[in-house]
Scaffold this active site. Sequence first.
Site, mmCIF file in Angstrom:
data_model
loop_
_atom_site.group_PDB
_atom_site.id
_atom_site.type_symbol
_atom_site.label_atom_id
_atom_site.label_comp_id
_atom_site.label_asym_id
_atom_site.label_seq_id
_atom_site.Cartn_x
_atom_site.Cartn_y
_atom_site.Cartn_z
ATOM 1 N N PRO B 171 0.799 -1.234 0.000
ATOM 2 C CA PRO B 171 0.000 0.000 0.000
ATOM 3 C C PRO B 171 0.828 1.279 0.000
ATOM 4 C CG PRO B 171 0.066 -0.930 2.198
ATOM 5 C CD PRO B 171 0.850 -1.865 1.336
ATOM 6 N N CYS B 172 1.440 1.576 -1.144
ATOM 7 C CA CYS B 172 2.249 2.788 -1.222
ATOM 8 C C CYS B 172 1.377 4.051 -1.144
ATOM 9 C CB CYS B 172 3.112 2.780 -2.485
ATOM 10 S SG CYS B 172 2.177 2.553 -3.997
#
Lengths: 170, 204
Positions: B171-172
């Site tokens: 989850p950047c």
Amino acid sequence: MGPPKEGSRLRKPIPPFQAFLDAHRTAVYRFLMVSVGPNEADECFQETFLSALRAYPRLRDGSNLRGWVLAIATRKAIDAARARNRRALPVADPADEAPAALAVEAADPPDDDLWKAVAGLPVRQRMAVVHRFVLDESYAEIGAAMGSTEEAARANVYQALKKLREVEPR
Amino acid sequence: MKASELKRLGGGREAERKARVAAAELAGAARDAGLLDVAYAFADSPFGPLLVAVGRHGLLCVQYPNHDFDATLSEIAREVSPRVLESRSETDEIRRELDEYFAGGRRSFDVRVDLALVHGEFVKRVLRATARIPFGRVLTYRDVATEAGNALAVRAAGNALGSNPIPIVVPCHRVVRTGGGLGGYTGGLDRKKTLLTIEGVLGR
């Protein structure tokens, strides 16, 4: 940089197998339909592409994948014709040139004279005709795909056309 | 006997259809023979179809529709294995988990992730640190750089996140600027906002 030096081989990268399959599936299918007949085409198609998939990571150059896969399909078609001949003639070990009739069933393929005439050709002649006239290949390409020479391919096509003319009432 | 007559032996459009059907059966045969190294498919999402690719060691990529899917598959062929086929069954799990996530019913992903398309140790450490950020929380680029072992490499951490081949699952989008700004996003800032809204970080 500049242009590539004379004699240096430019390698094309190997595409993802799905792209290779999508690009050549129809040519392989057409080839097999005529070479082994519609009833065995599906099985030979799977065998051809599974063999290709098995060898695929070892390929180093993607510049003639069509020729490569058609050569595999040609070997599968010859194997299928030999197996069929063995079933039909329990005695001999039939050579390539032995006539290998297609097991043609009623509904499929079209029950016409051209099909019957082509089905009656020796297997290498039949395949040479398919390469030449269905897939529009050059004699050099046919020779390569069939593991022989350009001259042999030309001779196979010549012999086949001669026989087809004799058979066909025109 | 004319060449044009022989041409029709090739089966015309019927052969095209049969070839397509036969080709669609190949992935199953390849799987049975142990020859399928990477399976890919397209997953539905609010952003359009996502390319998902699963290798023998886990999920290799999730790609937004603005990416060049063919280029990604070529990269996989080059760097992981060229035995790449479109197949739904290997990608069932990730597609289901993405559906649940977008519907608001999933807070973390259970699929195994494979960083085979990621180059560089620091980049891998940044993405592993990012993978540990829980749903609904955010870290700053500086936090992630620190977690990855180099508090000064804030810009490098940003670049690492920009090259993330597995967005959403790694989850950047949960990494933002120190001052409260959202920072950038490979998939476009609107997508980052959508994801952070799904997670309740941003108000609707």
